[in-house]
Design an enzyme around this catalytic site. Structure first.
Site, short mmCIF file in Angstrom:
data_model
loop_
_atom_site.label_atom_id
_atom_site.label_comp_id
_atom_site.label_asym_id
_atom_site.label_seq_id
_atom_site.Cartn_x
_atom_site.Cartn_y
_atom_site.Cartn_z
N CYS A 11 0.95 -1.19 0.10
CA CYS A 11 -0.11 -0.03 -0.06
C CYS A 11 1.00 1.23 0.18
O CYS A 11 1.91 1.16 0.81
CB CYS A 11 -0.78 -0.05 1.27
SG CYS A 11 -1.88 1.44 1.51
N GLU B 87 -8.81 -0.88 -3.02
CA GLU B 87 -9.09 0.67 -2.75
C GLU B 87 -10.56 0.78 -2.30
O GLU B 87 -10.87 1.84 -1.55
CB GLU B 87 -9.15 1.05 -4.27
CG GLU B 87 -7.85 1.03 -5.06
CD GLU B 87 -6.69 1.38 -4.28
OE1 GLU B 87 -6.78 2.48 -3.49
OE2 GLU B 87 -5.43 1.07 -4.35
N HIS C 163 -10.25 1.10 1.37
CA HIS C 163 -9.78 2.53 1.97
C HIS C 163 -10.90 3.58 2.03
O HIS C 163 -11.04 4.21 2.88
CB HIS C 163 -8.55 2.98 0.54
CG HIS C 163 -7.43 2.68 0.87
ND1 HIS C 163 -6.59 2.96 1.99
CD2 HIS C 163 -6.29 2.22 0.00
CE1 HIS C 163 -5.32 2.53 1.86
NE2 HIS C 163 -5.24 1.94 0.68
#
Length: 183
Positions: free
Chosen positions: A104, A147, A150
């Site tokens: 990441c 993603e 996140h």
């Protein structure tokens, strides 16, 4: 070979937020304005992702707590996928659950074996408000799930348990970019 203009050439590289930053640990807000500001953000996200040699980047990793991510990622057949999704929703996960190395941009230089499905489908919108559906397999499916995590306020370290989690958090606490406290 890629077609069309490469995104991010007009964007500015933004500083990345690192593990422990509160913006990475809170769910992001839905985008409601599909105007020029959103288009500029997407350009900045591409520029930042490319500058950091990433394959995906969520808006909150640059301090913008809105539901947007960009990607330029191969699948397991070396087909390159490039695009962005606004207000993404992970609508399907399937296939096999595989543990593979995951890194990441908010934990630079670190990776850990993380379990993910090898098939994923994300639905959302483009910067102009058009509906989009993105299907990924293999490494690209991993990217899509990463993603979306996140934007929901999670980082891949949250998916780890036991010794894998402890080892990653110890390494993060000792990393040169860390303030010494794992997230």
């Amino acid at each position: 070979m890629r077609q069309g203009p490469i995104p991010g050439v007009r964007g500015r590289v933004r500083p990345l937020r690192l593990l422990g930053d509160p913006v990475l640990h809170a769910p992001c807000a839905e985008v409601t304005d599909f105007g020029q500001q959103l288009a500029a953000l997407v350009e900045d996200l591409f520029a930042t992702m490319y500058a950091a040699n990433g394959v995906g980047l969520a808006a909150n990793q640059t301090g913008e707590p809105v539901r947007v991510f960009v990607y330029d990622c191969p699948d397991d057949e070396d087909v390159q996928h490039r695009g962005h999704v606004v207000n993404p929703r992970l609508v399907e996960r399937g296939g096999m659950v595989l543990r593979g190395p995951e890194g990441c941009l908010s934990l630079p230089g670190l990776e850990a074996g993380t379990e993910r499905y090898d098939e994923a489908v994300v639905e959302g919108f483009t910067v102009t408000g058009e509906r989009v559906r993105v299907r990924g397999t293999g490494f690209f499916a991993r990217c899509l799930q990463h993603e979306c995590d996140h934007l929901d306020g999670g980082v891949y370290s949250d998916r780890l348990t036991g010794w894998r989690r402890r080892r990653l958090l110890r390494r993060a606490a000792r990393a040169p970019w860390s303030g010494g406290t794992p997230g």
